[in-house]
Design an enzyme around this catalytic site. Structure first.
Site, mmCIF file in Angstrom:
data_model
loop_
_atom_site.group_PDB
_atom_site.id
_atom_site.type_symbol
_atom_site.label_atom_id
_atom_site.label_comp_id
_atom_site.label_asym_id
_atom_site.label_seq_id
_atom_site.Cartn_x
_atom_site.Cartn_y
_atom_site.Cartn_z
ATOM 1 N N ARG A 19 0.832 -1.201 0.000
ATOM 2 C CA ARG A 19 0.000 0.000 0.000
ATOM 3 C C ARG A 19 0.871 1.257 0.000
ATOM 4 N NH1 ARG A 19 1.121 2.345 4.191
ATOM 5 N NH2 ARG A 19 -0.027 4.115 3.372
ATOM 6 N N GLY A 20 0.165 2.412 -0.169
ATOM 7 C CA GLY A 20 0.887 3.683 -0.335
ATOM 8 C C GLY A 20 1.022 3.899 -1.832
ATOM 9 N N CYS A 130 -2.494 9.401 8.018
ATOM 10 C CA CYS A 130 -2.200 8.159 7.315
ATOM 11 C C CYS A 130 -0.695 7.891 7.307
ATOM 12 C CB CYS A 130 -2.791 8.176 5.904
ATOM 13 S SG CYS A 130 -2.918 6.531 5.177
ATOM 14 N N LYS A 133 4.909 8.115 2.394
ATOM 15 C CA LYS A 133 6.385 8.139 2.307
ATOM 16 C C LYS A 133 6.862 9.519 1.894
ATOM 17 C CE LYS A 133 7.267 3.931 3.445
ATOM 18 N NZ LYS A 133 7.786 3.739 4.804
ATOM 19 N N ASP A 199 -2.906 10.516 -3.152
ATOM 20 C CA ASP A 199 -3.100 9.355 -4.037
ATOM 21 C C ASP A 199 -3.317 9.823 -5.470
ATOM 22 O OD1 ASP A 199 -4.039 8.456 -1.194
ATOM 23 O OD2 ASP A 199 -3.488 6.649 -2.304
HETATM 24 P P1 RI2 Z 1 2.920 7.713 -0.470
HETATM 25 C C1 RI2 Z 1 -1.970 6.077 0.893
HETATM 26 O O1 RI2 Z 1 -3.088 5.336 0.504
HETATM 27 C C2 RI2 Z 1 -2.347 7.269 1.752
HETATM 28 O O2 RI2 Z 1 -3.561 7.886 1.365
HETATM 29 C C3 RI2 Z 1 -1.141 8.144 1.526
HETATM 30 O O3 RI2 Z 1 -1.342 9.487 1.904
HETATM 31 C C4 RI2 Z 1 -0.955 7.991 0.009
HETATM 32 O O4 RI2 Z 1 -1.237 6.616 -0.234
HETATM 33 C C5 RI2 Z 1 0.385 8.382 -0.536
HETATM 34 O O5 RI2 Z 1 1.396 7.589 0.010
HETATM 35 P P2 RI2 Z 1 -3.342 3.790 1.018
HETATM 36 O O6 RI2 Z 1 -2.574 2.901 0.050
HETATM 37 O O7 RI2 Z 1 2.997 7.359 -1.919
HETATM 38 O O8 RI2 Z 1 -2.890 3.667 2.439
HETATM 39 O O9 RI2 Z 1 3.345 9.135 -0.213
HETATM 40 O O10 RI2 Z 1 -4.825 3.588 0.858
HETATM 41 O O11 RI2 Z 1 3.672 6.714 0.400
#
Ligand code: RI2
Length: 311
Positions: A19-20, A130, A133, A199
């Protein structure tokens, strides 16, 4: 033939084992790289069809983070513009595109940290939401530069990504406090800056991020606290230029509460919300800092290749 890694990665992204938005993009490109390496296609056309098919499977994993389609479309674009090469040469170009994306996206997180840290002052208290990165890169870089900072992090129900954030920051030695999401307004008085990730970012500068982000933005606006978004340029959505809306993923109700225990009750679980550009002071990208109203120019300059399917 679809590579096992494509199927497995799609599942891991869907289940949020990966995720992220940035990690999702790199994992999808790694899977596409594997597809290219194990391909047994005998012609350029078959090869392209095979990679396109794998790309479509990966893109279907989660609908909101535009980093995912942008990443796989970047590889497809590089294949399409080289389709006159012979198959081996084309595969080489495709693998190069995968490696470039992964290298550049990691470098972008580092650069965002460097550029964003200039906006953090000694003594700042920063609120984050949340687990991003990109946002954490800004916070950690400022801390490593010797700035004395404190962080307030929300737990980020229902998946508690805030727990990852507080662990990551406290491992780094940063003074960090965990709060429930509903305590955001109460704590905003103590905050100097809010930094979150993204996102997806629309052409008008609206930011789609973890559910609750717009609530932080509202509270920050009310308390006259600066609101920053840290995001790589591949998180901007070219489709929104043409009026397409970013789909907000709604995940299973069981992530919120056990539906068996709440028979007859509707349970809703949208994973993201939209923060309008008026509530955002700056977007920190690897190319520099922009006001949200300049999102259109990022799409025009950095995502030109995303019109690949018109080639
Ligand atoms: P980075 C995550 O989504 C969060 O919403 C976070 O702010 C965004 O992705 C960006 O994350 P989820 O996968 O790319 O937890 O900056 O639903 O790490």
């Amino acid at each position: 033939m679809v590579a096992n890694m494509v199927i497995e990665t799609t599942k891991k992204i869907r289940d949020m084992e990966i995720r992220g938005a940035g990690k999702i993009a790199r994992a999808a490109v790694e899977a596409l790289k594997n597809q290219i390496m194990v391909s047994r296609a005998k012609s350029v056309n078959d090869f392209i069809k095979e990679v396109e098919n794998a790309a479509n499977i990966l893109k279907s994993a989660r609908p909101t983070a535009v980093s995912l389609p942008n990443a796989v479309n970047y590889v497809l674009y590089n294949i399409k513009i080289n389709k006159n090469l012979d198959l081996d040469e084309l595969k080489k170009k495709a693998l190069e595109a995968c490696d470039n994306f992964i290298k550049n996206s990691l470098e972008a997180v580092r650069k965002i940290g460097e550029i964003g840290a200039r906006r953090i002052s000694d003594g700042d208290t920063i609120m984050t939401h949340c687990n991003s990165k990109a946002a954490l890169s800004v916070i950690k870089t400022a801390f490593r530069q010797g700035k004395d900072i404190k962080v307030i992090a929300t737990e980020s129900r229902p998946r508690y990504q805030g727990h990852l954030t507080v662990k990551e920051l406290s491992d780094e030695g940063i003074d960090v406090t965990l709060i429930v999401d509903s305590a955001v307004r109460l704590f905003m008085k103590k905050v100097d800056k809010v930094i979150v990730g993204a996102d997806s970012i629309a052409a008008n500068g609206a930011v789609v991020n973890k559910i609750g982000t717009s609530m932080l933005a509202l509270a920050a606006n009310e308390a006259r606290v600066l609101f920053f978004v840290a995001a790589e340029t591949y998180k901007f959505s070219p489709q929104t230029l043409l009026g397409e809306l970013i789909e907000i993923e709604e995940r299973d109700a069981s992530e919120v509460a056990d539906p068996e225990k709440f028979k007859g009750v509707k349970i809703r679980n949208p994973a993201f919300d939209v923060t309008p550009p008026e509530y955002i002071d700056l977007i920190i990208t690897e190319k520099g800092v922009i006001p949200p109203q300049a999102a259109f120019f990022v799409i025009r300059e950095e995502l030109k290749w995303s019109l690949w399917n018109s080639i």
